[in-house]
Motif scaffolding. Structure first.
Motif, PDB file in Angstrom:
ATOM      1  N   ASN A  48       0.860  -1.174   0.000  1.00  0.00           N
ATOM      2  CA  ASN A  48       0.000   0.000   0.000  1.00  0.00           C
ATOM      3  C   ASN A  48       0.899   1.227   0.000  1.00  0.00           C
ATOM      4  O   ASN A  48       2.125   1.094  -0.064  1.00  0.00           O
ATOM      5  N   GLU A  49       0.325   2.380   0.107  1.00  0.00           N
ATOM      6  CA  GLU A  49       1.110   3.608   0.124  1.00  0.00           C
ATOM      7  C   GLU A  49       1.822   3.760   1.469  1.00  0.00           C
ATOM      8  O   GLU A  49       1.238   3.499   2.521  1.00  0.00           O
ATOM      9  N   GLY A  50       3.078   4.179   1.438  1.00  0.00           N
ATOM     10  CA  GLY A  50       3.872   4.304   2.655  1.00  0.00           C
ATOM     11  C   GLY A  50       3.818   5.671   3.306  1.00  0.00           C
ATOM     12  O   GLY A  50       4.708   6.017   4.074  1.00  0.00           O
ATOM     13  N   GLU A  51       2.801   6.445   3.040  1.00  0.00           N
ATOM     14  CA  GLU A  51       2.663   7.788   3.609  1.00  0.00           C
ATOM     15  C   GLU A  51       2.379   7.680   5.107  1.00  0.00           C
ATOM     16  O   GLU A  51       1.560   6.870   5.541  1.00  0.00           O
ATOM     17  N   SER A  52       3.046   8.476   5.917  1.00  0.00           N
ATOM     18  CA  SER A  52       3.010   8.325   7.376  1.00  0.00           C
ATOM     19  C   SER A  52       1.603   8.409   7.964  1.00  0.00           C
ATOM     20  O   SER A  52       1.264   7.651   8.877  1.00  0.00           O
ATOM     21  N   ARG A  53       0.778   9.302   7.466  1.00  0.00           N
ATOM     22  CA  ARG A  53      -0.581   9.399   8.010  1.00  0.00           C
ATOM     23  C   ARG A  53      -1.400   8.158   7.655  1.00  0.00           C
ATOM     24  O   ARG A  53      -2.198   7.695   8.461  1.00  0.00           O
ATOM     25  N   LEU A  54      -1.170   7.613   6.454  1.00  0.00           N
ATOM     26  CA  LEU A  54      -1.875   6.389   6.067  1.00  0.00           C
ATOM     27  C   LEU A  54      -1.427   5.210   6.934  1.00  0.00           C
ATOM     28  O   LEU A  54      -2.249   4.374   7.326  1.00  0.00           O
ATOM     29  N   LEU A  55      -0.142   5.148   7.267  1.00  0.00           N
ATOM     30  CA  LEU A  55       0.333   4.072   8.153  1.00  0.00           C
ATOM     31  C   LEU A  55      -0.408   4.133   9.479  1.00  0.00           C
ATOM     32  O   LEU A  55      -0.846   3.104  10.003  1.00  0.00           O
ATOM     33  N   GLY A  56      -0.578   5.331  10.016  1.00  0.00           N
ATOM     34  CA  GLY A  56      -1.358   5.506  11.244  1.00  0.00           C
ATOM     35  C   GLY A  56      -2.817   5.137  11.042  1.00  0.00           C
ATOM     36  O   GLY A  56      -3.440   4.540  11.921  1.00  0.00           O
TER      37      GLY A  56
END
Length: 128
Positions: A48-56
């Motif tokens: 998936n996308e590794g963007e920090s907010r998405l990880l959260g």
């Protein structure tokens, strides 16, 4: 051909982008597919996308989908929630490899999902 990576986490539930580490484990002349496998029942891997907010958001989503307690397996070792969360995500992903590089989309990353941390885990990378 396989390589074992070590992944350490600091929280019970956490999502880490391991794309660069997987890429470094590939032979420079590899062509085919890389299978990234987590040999644990309370950890998982996904793309998936590794963007920090998405990880959260992934962490929050898994927490909201599966309650922390109230499961029959908790009578054994109090981690049924971790087993259920890892089951939803899955133990492996397969990614194309071309000229020794991961052939993924622009925003795609390989994400390690810890559901029963903090721990140090194994992550296996096999190229076929």
């Amino acid at each position: 051909m396989g390589t074992e990576l070590s992944v350490s986490t600091d929280e019970r539930l956490s999502v880490l982008d391991v794309t660069d580490r997987v890429a470094e484990a590939l032979p420079t002349d590899a062509d085919g597919t890389a299978t990234v496998f987590v040999p644990h029942t309370t950890a998982a891997v996904t793309v998936n996308e590794g963007e920090s907010r998405l990880l959260g958001d992934i962490e929050t989503g898994l927490s909201e989908l599966v309650a922390d307690e109230g499961w029959a397996h908790d009578r054994i070792d109090d981690n049924a929630d971790a087993h259920l969360r890892s089951t939803l995500v899955g133990p492996s992903v397969t990614v194309p490899v071309s000229d020794g590089e991961l052939a993924m989309g622009t925003w795609q990353s390989i994400l390690f999902v810890e559901c029963d941390g903090p721990r140090t885990r194994s992550l296996e990378v096999h190229v076929d």
